[in-house]
Design a protein around this motif. Structure first.
Motif, PDB file in Angstrom:
ATOM      1  N   ALA A 296      62.679  69.632  58.023  1.00  0.00           N
ATOM      2  CA  ALA A 296      63.295  69.907  59.322  1.00  0.00           C
ATOM      3  C   ALA A 296      64.709  70.438  59.154  1.00  0.00           C
ATOM      4  N   LEU A 297      65.457  69.873  58.206  1.00  0.00           N
ATOM      5  CA  LEU A 297      66.821  70.361  57.969  1.00  0.00           C
ATOM      6  C   LEU A 297      66.801  71.772  57.399  1.00  0.00           C
ATOM      7  N   ILE A 298      65.930  72.023  56.431  1.00  0.00           N
ATOM      8  CA  ILE A 298      65.842  73.365  55.846  1.00  0.00           C
ATOM      9  C   ILE A 298      65.492  74.383  56.928  1.00  0.00           C
ATOM     10  N   ALA A 299      64.515  74.049  57.774  1.00  0.00           N
ATOM     11  CA  ALA A 299      64.127  74.970  58.841  1.00  0.00           C
ATOM     12  C   ALA A 299      65.257  75.166  59.846  1.00  0.00           C
TER      13      ALA A 299
ATOM     14  N   VAL B 236      72.145  71.717  52.863  1.00  0.00           N
ATOM     15  CA  VAL B 236      73.150  70.766  53.331  1.00  0.00           C
ATOM     16  C   VAL B 236      73.470  71.169  54.760  1.00  0.00           C
ATOM     17  N   ARG B 237      73.528  70.196  55.655  1.00  0.00           N
ATOM     18  CA  ARG B 237      73.752  70.504  57.070  1.00  0.00           C
ATOM     19  C   ARG B 237      75.001  71.361  57.243  1.00  0.00           C
ATOM     20  N   GLY B 238      74.840  72.502  57.909  1.00  0.00           N
ATOM     21  CA  GLY B 238      75.945  73.405  58.175  1.00  0.00           C
ATOM     22  C   GLY B 238      76.250  74.385  57.063  1.00  0.00           C
ATOM     23  N   ASP B 239      75.472  74.342  55.962  1.00  0.00           N
ATOM     24  CA  ASP B 239      75.770  75.197  54.806  1.00  0.00           C
ATOM     25  C   ASP B 239      74.630  76.152  54.474  1.00  0.00           C
ATOM     26  N   GLY B 240      73.605  76.240  55.319  1.00  0.00           N
ATOM     27  CA  GLY B 240      72.521  77.165  55.048  1.00  0.00           C
ATOM     28  C   GLY B 240      71.513  76.617  54.048  1.00  0.00           C
ATOM     29  N   VAL B 241      70.624  77.506  53.590  1.00  0.00           N
ATOM     30  CA  VAL B 241      69.505  77.132  52.724  1.00  0.00           C
ATOM     31  C   VAL B 241      69.621  77.836  51.389  1.00  0.00           C
ATOM     32  N   ARG B 242      69.301  77.113  50.339  1.00  0.00           N
ATOM     33  CA  ARG B 242      69.191  77.709  49.006  1.00  0.00           C
ATOM     34  C   ARG B 242      67.718  77.851  48.633  1.00  0.00           C
ATOM     35  N   GLY B 243      67.387  78.977  47.999  1.00  0.00           N
ATOM     36  CA  GLY B 243      66.036  79.179  47.482  1.00  0.00           C
ATOM     37  C   GLY B 243      65.084  79.847  48.437  1.00  0.00           C
ATOM     38  N   LEU B 244      65.545  80.209  49.643  1.00  0.00           N
ATOM     39  CA  LEU B 244      64.648  80.739  50.666  1.00  0.00           C
ATOM     40  C   LEU B 244      64.598  82.255  50.611  1.00  0.00           C
ATOM     41  N   ASP B 245      63.389  82.804  50.534  1.00  0.00           N
ATOM     42  CA  ASP B 245      63.204  84.243  50.619  1.00  0.00           C
ATOM     43  C   ASP B 245      62.422  84.533  51.894  1.00  0.00           C
TER      44      ASP B 245
ATOM     45  N   LEU C 185      47.185  72.282  57.141  1.00  0.00           N
ATOM     46  CA  LEU C 185      47.306  72.313  55.689  1.00  0.00           C
ATOM     47  C   LEU C 185      47.333  70.921  55.075  1.00  0.00           C
ATOM     48  N   TRP C 186      47.648  69.901  55.850  1.00  0.00           N
ATOM     49  CA  TRP C 186      47.812  68.541  55.329  1.00  0.00           C
ATOM     50  C   TRP C 186      48.871  68.475  54.244  1.00  0.00           C
ATOM     51  N   ALA C 187      49.889  69.309  54.387  1.00  0.00           N
ATOM     52  CA  ALA C 187      51.065  69.286  53.512  1.00  0.00           C
ATOM     53  C   ALA C 187      52.251  69.743  54.360  1.00  0.00           C
ATOM     54  N   PRO C 188      52.738  68.878  55.263  1.00  0.00           N
ATOM     55  CA  PRO C 188      53.734  69.306  56.254  1.00  0.00           C
ATOM     56  C   PRO C 188      54.986  69.931  55.661  1.00  0.00           C
ATOM     57  N   GLN C 189      55.434  69.415  54.511  1.00  0.00           N
ATOM     58  CA  GLN C 189      56.680  69.952  53.960  1.00  0.00           C
ATOM     59  C   GLN C 189      56.543  71.430  53.619  1.00  0.00           C
ATOM     60  N   LEU C 190      55.399  71.843  53.103  1.00  0.00           N
ATOM     61  CA  LEU C 190      55.218  73.257  52.792  1.00  0.00           C
ATOM     62  C   LEU C 190      55.159  74.100  54.061  1.00  0.00           C
ATOM     63  N   THR C 191      54.635  73.528  55.155  1.00  0.00           N
ATOM     64  CA  THR C 191      54.627  74.317  56.389  1.00  0.00           C
ATOM     65  C   THR C 191      56.033  74.467  56.965  1.00  0.00           C
ATOM     66  N   TRP C 192      56.921  73.486  56.715  1.00  0.00           N
ATOM     67  CA  TRP C 192      58.327  73.670  57.098  1.00  0.00           C
ATOM     68  C   TRP C 192      58.914  74.884  56.371  1.00  0.00           C
ATOM     69  N   ILE C 193      58.602  75.014  55.087  1.00  0.00           N
ATOM     70  CA  ILE C 193      59.109  76.165  54.328  1.00  0.00           C
ATOM     71  C   ILE C 193      58.524  77.458  54.880  1.00  0.00           C
ATOM     72  N   MET C 194      57.242  77.456  55.207  1.00  0.00           N
ATOM     73  CA  MET C 194      56.620  78.645  55.786  1.00  0.00           C
ATOM     74  C   MET C 194      57.286  79.017  57.106  1.00  0.00           C
ATOM     75  N   LEU C 195      57.621  78.024  57.906  1.00  0.00           N
ATOM     76  CA  LEU C 195      58.299  78.296  59.173  1.00  0.00           C
ATOM     77  C   LEU C 195      59.710  78.814  58.929  1.00  0.00           C
ATOM     78  N   ALA C 196      60.411  78.211  58.001  1.00  0.00           N
ATOM     79  CA  ALA C 196      61.770  78.655  57.693  1.00  0.00           C
ATOM     80  C   ALA C 196      61.778  80.101  57.202  1.00  0.00           C
ATOM     81  N   ARG C 197      60.756  80.485  56.447  1.00  0.00           N
ATOM     82  CA  ARG C 197      60.660  81.852  55.920  1.00  0.00           C
ATOM     83  C   ARG C 197      60.218  82.859  56.970  1.00  0.00           C
ATOM     84  N   GLY C 198      59.573  82.381  58.033  1.00  0.00           N
ATOM     85  CA  GLY C 198      59.015  83.280  59.028  1.00  0.00           C
ATOM     86  C   GLY C 198      57.577  83.645  58.768  1.00  0.00           C
TER      87      GLY C 198
END
Length: 259
Positions: free
Chosen positions: A212-215, A127-136, A180-193
């Motif tokens: 984009a929001l999660i990242a 949620v915008r301004g509330d951080g990310v859930r589920g991210l390691d 990867l042809w799966a952009p959403q998963l690359t957003w997660i990879m970027l968010a994780r570092g």
């Protein structure tokens, strides 16, 4: 006022319900989608129908932009953006790299984002301004050169000079250019570092806002290809070009693209 935390709960439930029909062993049929090499399966349609059912039951007055059914409802108000199966090509060739994405945009800005991986059954949300859930966070590894994901729209042909120039520059300066042809998963990879940046060129809108929001909630910033701040707004089908990275990595990536 919209309760964004309620919206996230609904989006998580919808994405996970859709993911339940997208397991690696699911049977499906494939058909061509448009004339640019894209494909769609009956699983895309099933997953989208499940998600839309949840969203319309909870928020009947909201507009929806969905990958398969397009725009439904009037623009200008709350807009749900639904990618029921991001990575369809991967699914069809047996590559277990695909996901479900659901986002709520207010005034075009992503305000709720959910990505669900049906293979690992993991869900990430923000949620915008509330951080990310589920991210390691990924285990830190020193990299002298960046790992970058290249994402381009289906309308980009093999002879596009700008795309060719950007990809060549990235190939010469990166440790690896991931396609990867799966952009959403690359957003997660970027968010994780796990990767250092995403370069998007003329890509569509539906697979952008959730990731984009999660990242962004994980500290990633966006700039357009000229280096100006990029305020990702989704108000309907449109192409987007940008660079996403952590602030310390962004200048070097932009320098590569402009060089």
């Amino acid at each position: 006022m919209i309760d964004l935390f309620l919206a996230r709960r609904v989006a998580v439930t919808a994405a996970e319900a859709a993911g339940a029909v997208l397991g690696p062993d699911a049977a499906f049929g494939v058909r061509a989608k448009g004339g640019d090499g894209d494909v769609v399966t009956d699983l895309d349609d099933r997953a989208e129908k499940i998600i839309l059912g949840h969203l319309r039951a909870a928020f009947p007055g909201h507009a929806v932009l969905a990958e398969e059914s397009g725009m439904n409802g009037s623009a200008g108000g709350p807009l749900w953006v639904v990618d029921p199966l991001d990575g369809t090509h991967n699914l069809t060739i047996g590559l277990p790299a695909y996901s479900v994405g659901v986002a709520l945009c207010l005034d075009g800005l992503p305000s709720v984002g959910v990505i669900h991986d049906p293979v690992t059954r993991r869900t990430w949300s923000a949620v915008r301004g509330d951080g990310v859930r589920g991210l390691d966070p990924a285990q830190a590894r020193p990299r002298p050169r960046p790992i970058v994901s290249w994402v381009q729209g289906y309308g980009v042909g093999p002879g596009d000079p700008a795309a060719s120039s950007y990809k060549q520059a990235l190939t010469l300066t990166s440790q690896r250019v991931l396609q990867l042809w799966a952009p959403q998963l690359t957003w997660i990879m970027l968010a994780r570092g796990a990767i250092d940046g995403i370069v998007a060129y003329r890509t569509g809108a539906v697979d952008l806002p959730a990731g984009a929001l999660i990242a962004a909630e994980a500290g990633v910033v966006l700039a357009d290809l000229a280096g100006l701040p990029y305020d990702l707004r989704v108000e309907g089908p449109a192409e987007h070009s940008f660079v996403a990275a952590r602030p310390e990595r962004l200048p070097s990536l932009l320098a590569v693209l402009s060089g």
